[in-house]
Design a protein around this motif. Structure first.
Motif, PDB file in Angstrom:
ATOM      1  N   ARG A 111     -16.461  -0.403 -11.662  1.00 13.78           N
ATOM      2  CA  ARG A 111     -17.621   0.713 -11.427  1.00 13.78           C
ATOM      3  C   ARG A 111     -18.725   0.491 -12.132  1.00 13.78           C
ATOM      4  NH1 ARG A 111     -16.896   5.147 -14.945  1.00 13.78           N
ATOM      5  NH2 ARG A 111     -18.311   6.268 -14.831  1.00 13.78           N
ATOM      6  N   GLY A 115     -22.261  -0.158 -10.291  1.00  7.96           N
ATOM      7  CA  GLY A 115     -23.402   0.569 -10.874  1.00  7.96           C
ATOM      8  C   GLY A 115     -24.704  -0.237 -11.322  1.00  7.96           C
ATOM      9  N   THR A 116     -24.046  -1.380 -11.880  1.00  9.85           N
ATOM     10  CA  THR A 116     -25.157  -2.359 -12.470  1.00  9.85           C
ATOM     11  C   THR A 116     -25.977  -2.854 -11.252  1.00  9.85           C
ATOM     12  OG1 THR A 116     -24.106  -2.784 -14.384  1.00  9.85           O
ATOM     13  CG2 THR A 116     -25.613  -4.391 -13.706  1.00  9.85           C
ATOM     14  N   ALA A 119     -28.514  -0.379  -9.974  1.00  9.25           N
ATOM     15  CA  ALA A 119     -29.758  -0.032 -10.909  1.00  9.25           C
ATOM     16  C   ALA A 119     -30.503  -1.251 -10.762  1.00  9.25           C
ATOM     17  CB  ALA A 119     -29.048   0.252 -12.300  1.00  9.25           C
ATOM     18  N   PRO A 129     -34.120   3.520 -11.589  1.00 10.64           N
ATOM     19  CA  PRO A 129     -32.705   3.981 -11.225  1.00 10.64           C
ATOM     20  C   PRO A 129     -32.208   5.217 -11.730  1.00 10.64           C
ATOM     21  CG  PRO A 129     -32.531   1.849 -12.546  1.00 10.64           C
ATOM     22  CD  PRO A 129     -33.998   2.237 -12.394  1.00 10.64           C
ATOM     23  N   LYS A 130     -31.516   6.152 -11.255  1.00 14.07           N
ATOM     24  CA  LYS A 130     -31.213   7.243 -11.646  1.00 14.07           C
ATOM     25  C   LYS A 130     -30.165   7.253 -12.909  1.00 14.07           C
ATOM     26  CE  LYS A 130     -32.533   9.976  -7.618  1.00 14.07           C
ATOM     27  NZ  LYS A 130     -31.829  10.587  -6.427  1.00 14.07           N
ATOM     28  N   ARG A 131     -29.150   6.458 -12.678  1.00 14.12           N
ATOM     29  CA  ARG A 131     -28.120   6.255 -13.619  1.00 14.12           C
ATOM     30  C   ARG A 131     -28.110   4.679 -13.634  1.00 14.12           C
ATOM     31  NH1 ARG A 131     -23.811   7.944  -9.935  1.00 14.12           N
ATOM     32  NH2 ARG A 131     -25.621   8.598  -8.604  1.00 14.12           N
ATOM     33  N   VAL A 132     -28.056   4.373 -15.274  1.00 12.11           N
ATOM     34  CA  VAL A 132     -27.988   2.982 -15.630  1.00 12.11           C
ATOM     35  C   VAL A 132     -26.632   2.852 -16.555  1.00 12.11           C
ATOM     36  CG1 VAL A 132     -28.789   1.361 -17.214  1.00 12.11           C
ATOM     37  CG2 VAL A 132     -30.399   2.682 -15.823  1.00 12.11           C
ATOM     38  N   PRO A 133     -25.677   2.023 -16.240  1.00  5.46           N
ATOM     39  CA  PRO A 133     -24.479   2.161 -17.145  1.00  5.46           C
ATOM     40  C   PRO A 133     -24.747   1.728 -18.670  1.00  5.46           C
ATOM     41  CG  PRO A 133     -24.085   0.999 -14.855  1.00  5.46           C
ATOM     42  CD  PRO A 133     -25.505   1.237 -14.851  1.00  5.46           C
TER      43      PRO A 133
END
Length: 142
Positions: A111, A115-116, A119, A129-133
């Motif tokens: 995951r 996700g990385t 981003a 990016p909205k989400r950055v791990p």
């Protein structure tokens, strides 16, 4: 398509990793998510040879590698060819920060890896990016 997958800038990836299980896991996770893993190698010389003959969108490399050379050498060669690099390592040095789009801290899950890549893909497109791990550090040059 309204709810379809967005167009990726990153499609063709090379994995440079000298730990066989980590390399295998990365290759499998990437392929399962639709990425083309052009090559998985464990040293600088093989990585340079792949860069010379294959178009690549991104290189995932550890800093410590087998044989002569390191992930830093891979990143220098990639920079000369205009190929973005993401370090996947336990410790990003100052020099690494100057050569890569970011650094993903080991260990990480599927995951987190995916996700990385999302981003990093957005960063390469010039979008935030909205989400950055939490395990990922993106650098300003992104």
């Amino acid at each position: 398509m309204l709810f379809g997958r967005r167009e990726r800038r990153i499609s063709r990836i090379m994995v440079v990793e000298d730990e066989p299980l980590v390399a295998f896991d990365n290759e499998t996770m990437l392929q399962d998510d639709g990425y083309v893993v052009v090559a998985t190698v464990d040293n600088f010389a093989d990585a340079a040879a792949v860069m010379a003959r294959e178009p690549l969108d991104l290189i995932l490399t550890d800093i410590s590698l087998a044989g002569e050379g390191s992930g830093i050498d891979v990143a220098r060669e990639a920079a000369a060819r205009g190929i973005p690099v993401l370090f996947v390592t336990g410790n990003c040095t100052g020099e690494a920060k100057a050569l890569a789009i970011g650094c993903l801290a080991k260990p990480y899950s599927e995951r987190v890896l995916l996700g990385t890549l999302e981003a990093v893909d957005l960063s390469l497109q010039g979008r935030a990016p909205k989400r950055v791990p939490g395990e990922l550090t993106l650098y300003a040059k992104a």
